[in-house]
Scaffold this motif. Sequence first.
Motif, short mmCIF file in Angstrom:
data_model
loop_
_atom_site.label_atom_id
_atom_site.label_comp_id
_atom_site.label_asym_id
_atom_site.label_seq_id
_atom_site.Cartn_x
_atom_site.Cartn_y
_atom_site.Cartn_z
N SER A 105 0.81 -1.22 0.00
CA SER A 105 0.00 0.00 0.00
C SER A 105 0.85 1.27 0.00
N GLN A 106 2.13 1.18 0.43
CA GLN A 106 2.99 2.36 0.49
C GLN A 106 3.98 2.44 -0.68
N ILE A 107 4.01 1.43 -1.51
CA ILE A 107 4.90 1.47 -2.67
C ILE A 107 4.29 2.41 -3.70
N PRO A 108 5.03 3.40 -4.17
CA PRO A 108 4.48 4.32 -5.17
C PRO A 108 3.96 3.57 -6.40
N GLN A 109 2.82 4.00 -6.92
CA GLN A 109 2.23 3.32 -8.07
C GLN A 109 3.15 3.39 -9.29
N VAL A 110 3.90 4.49 -9.42
CA VAL A 110 4.81 4.58 -10.57
C VAL A 110 5.89 3.50 -10.50
N MET A 111 6.26 3.10 -9.28
CA MET A 111 7.26 2.04 -9.14
C MET A 111 6.68 0.70 -9.57
N LYS A 112 5.45 0.42 -9.15
CA LYS A 112 4.81 -0.82 -9.57
C LYS A 112 4.63 -0.85 -11.08
N ASP A 113 4.13 0.24 -11.65
CA ASP A 113 3.88 0.28 -13.08
C ASP A 113 5.17 0.15 -13.89
N ALA A 114 6.21 0.80 -13.42
CA ALA A 114 7.49 0.74 -14.15
C ALA A 114 8.03 -0.68 -14.16
N MET A 115 7.98 -1.37 -13.00
CA MET A 115 8.53 -2.72 -12.93
C MET A 115 7.73 -3.70 -13.76
N ILE A 116 6.39 -3.62 -13.67
CA ILE A 116 5.55 -4.54 -14.45
C ILE A 116 5.72 -4.27 -15.94
N SER A 117 5.80 -3.03 -16.35
CA SER A 117 5.90 -2.68 -17.77
C SER A 117 7.17 -3.21 -18.41
N ILE A 118 8.29 -3.15 -17.70
CA ILE A 118 9.56 -3.53 -18.31
C ILE A 118 9.92 -4.99 -18.07
N GLU A 119 9.40 -5.58 -16.99
CA GLU A 119 9.79 -6.95 -16.66
C GLU A 119 8.73 -8.00 -16.97
N ASP A 120 7.44 -7.62 -16.89
CA ASP A 120 6.40 -8.65 -17.02
C ASP A 120 5.05 -7.98 -17.26
N ARG A 121 4.79 -7.55 -18.49
CA ARG A 121 3.59 -6.74 -18.74
C ARG A 121 2.30 -7.55 -18.63
N ARG A 122 2.33 -8.87 -18.66
CA ARG A 122 1.14 -9.70 -18.46
C ARG A 122 1.11 -10.28 -17.04
N PHE A 123 1.77 -9.60 -16.12
CA PHE A 123 1.88 -10.10 -14.75
C PHE A 123 0.51 -10.36 -14.12
N ARG A 124 -0.45 -9.49 -14.37
CA ARG A 124 -1.76 -9.60 -13.74
C ARG A 124 -2.61 -10.72 -14.32
N SER A 125 -2.21 -11.32 -15.45
CA SER A 125 -3.07 -12.30 -16.10
C SER A 125 -2.49 -13.71 -16.17
N HIS A 126 -1.18 -13.88 -16.04
CA HIS A 126 -0.64 -15.24 -16.19
C HIS A 126 -0.69 -16.01 -14.88
N ILE A 127 -0.31 -17.29 -14.93
CA ILE A 127 -0.39 -18.18 -13.77
C ILE A 127 0.98 -18.42 -13.13
N GLY A 128 1.92 -17.54 -13.36
CA GLY A 128 3.28 -17.70 -12.85
C GLY A 128 4.27 -17.85 -13.96
N VAL A 129 3.86 -18.50 -15.04
CA VAL A 129 4.64 -18.55 -16.29
C VAL A 129 3.78 -17.92 -17.37
N ASP A 130 4.44 -17.41 -18.39
CA ASP A 130 3.74 -16.68 -19.45
C ASP A 130 3.85 -17.47 -20.75
N PRO A 131 2.83 -18.28 -21.10
CA PRO A 131 2.91 -19.07 -22.33
C PRO A 131 3.09 -18.21 -23.58
N LEU A 132 2.39 -17.06 -23.64
CA LEU A 132 2.52 -16.20 -24.81
C LEU A 132 3.95 -15.65 -24.93
N GLY A 133 4.50 -15.22 -23.81
CA GLY A 133 5.87 -14.72 -23.85
C GLY A 133 6.86 -15.81 -24.22
#
Length: 755
Positions: A105-133
């Motif tokens: 809750s205290q992690i800045p949203q820009v930090m979360k968005d930056a990490m997900i965007s560059i490292e794992d953009r389908r983070f919210r939808s995959h099951i731990g592994v990314d078949p499409l990737g």
Amino acid sequence: MAGKQPMRRGSRRSSAPPPPPPRKVPRAAPQGWRLWLRRAGLWVGALALVGMLFLGVAVAVTARSLPGYAALKSSQVGQTIVVRAADGTEIVTLGPSYGHWIPNSQIPQVMKDAMISIEDRRFRSHIGVDPLGLARAVFVSVRDQEGARATSTITQQLARNIFLNNSRSLTRKVREAVLAMALEAKFSKDQILELYLNKVYFGGGAYGIDSASRKFFSHPATQLSLEEAAIIAGLVKAPSRYSPTADAAAAVKRANVVLRAMQANGKISPGEAASAEVSAVKLAPEERQDSVRYFTDWALPQLDILLPDNTEPIEVWTTLDLGMQRAATAAIAANVPGAAQGALVSLDRDGAVLAMVGGTDYVHSNYNRATQAVRQPGSAWKLFVYLAALEAGYTPNDRVVDEKVTIDGWTPRNSGGTYAGEIDVRTAFAYSKNTVAAQLGNEVGFSTVAAMARRFGITTPINTLPSMVLGTSDVRVIDMVRAFAAVSAKGAAIEPYGIKKVTTLDGDSLYRHQASGGQSLVPGYVAAGITDLLQTAVNIGTGKAAQIGRPVAGKTGTTSSNKDGWFLGFSSGITTGVWMGRDDARAVPGLQGGTAPARAFAAYMRYAVARRPVEQFDTELKLPEWQLEPDDEAYYGQPNDYQYVDEQGNLIDPGTTQQIPGEPVGPRDGSDQPPAPGGVLPDVQNPQAAGDEFLNEATGRNAPPVDPRARSTDGDPRARQYAPDRGRPYAPDPRTRQYPPPPRGPPVYPGARPN
């Protein structure tokens, strides 16, 4: 016609019978490749089903065995090592650095968005592994004919950081995937992201976004801006390459890639991406990385041998003297020529490393020239040439001839191009006469010189060409210092060490260095002789710039075209070696061992020995008995010490007038003539026990002239007093039966003119 009913259309029946119903033609059974394709599909489907079932069971079992969230939060990666100097002062802390735990809750949203965007953009939808990737990575690899690319999701990275290592094996990737799906099954996406952002490595020992934010921006992660978040997110791919303190341009370039990824994923608008000024971010001032890191980089890897299985936090107490380390750093910086590098190693009398400098700037280059670089030592190598000569029987006062000489087609020349003629060994060493070193090396044997260097701790390959006497074999600075330290220790072996003890943070001892008496490498008189030569080299020879107002023994070294300059020496129990030169081995104008390296040695040693008592060197030449006894008895000893055969071939018992038991004492004709004094029988007419030809050959009578150029280094070195290379026949005088005294003049070298 009237009685007939009119026929209506469609009411008349056809006289032809109705056609039979169509037959069902049976479908042909699949044949050939269609059959095999169907079977393959069935097998693949069955195997996939079994695999899915097995994977599901594996994930379920793994998820049940995973630690709880609180346990994962408290786990740490890596080992913390506190390094202390000899006096207990903390000099550096190595290992992981964890900041404060930042809840999701205290992690800045820009930090979360930056990490997900560059490292794992389908983070919210995959099951731990990314078949499409994964499929995309395989397609790109096949298309570009490259190896498989990394496709780890954030969850896979978390699993690897907590539970696995960084190996690239297929087994590790499978385990990583199973663990990632187990984490997804047990924890929520927000919990996984919180764990990841607080544990991922960002370089420089910083684990987690709070540690990274404090390291690079001097504030907690809760205050991260968009630009700062982009910089931190960009570090995960290659922390050392994109570190803003190591390469600011690379860090800015990578952060802009993160910003474009955020825009592409809809996390920021094009206007926000365009207005972000990554290059304007103010970085925290970097802690100064001084030369002490050269020492820790050398010493700490030894923990893998001393404590191979230890993973708990520890304190390492080293031998480093911080005052001497500062003096060494300043001495190198003040004297090293422009564009050149310098290195220094200083040992105490027991081998403890007091100071180590591996270069002029650790931040610019952490390459340790004191322990890793191999360079030619030049004339400093003559230490081993003269050690071999002294062990073979030379003394500092022996006469040698400095003149032009050719050995196996090689003609050495002196630094000044002149020759001094007949001089003593001490002078030849003090003024580093190349021709004399070449002659001595040729006499004792170049392989003997190489063996002496090996004996004194040289670990690099050594050639045995004639030119090796002038230092053409590459060596390490620390090995050369070790050799000179052994001379300072009167010929005892020295083993450099940097760790005194290791304890837990609570003070429990895990390791303590055990001092051991060094093996004797050469007799004491050889160590005294070489110390005499080394002291003269500083007093009146090429090393005068190394004088510090108290006894110093040392040797300069300069290689061809002034590519390397050395000075190595010792005083008051401290041995120090200095090297200077360029990393690309290009010439350094004016660089000689007796100039900048000798001055750096003196500047450091004045501080290093300031609190130590003045020590005079032991240069008294206590020669062994075979060099002190009367010349005519030096090799063969006293008559009473052994049995011998007289000129008639009779075996005489020492110190008596008796022949060996069972043999008559007097003449064999039975006369009463008494034996001569000393047990030698008088000349009689008895038949000899051996013929004249045999006795002449055995005793050397009428021996053919001996080639004065002959050499023999395999036998007892005492034979050098009478050896052929002294120009004397190795035989007694036939009239007196006495061996000639050893020569007093200089030895005869190949091509030398007679005295």
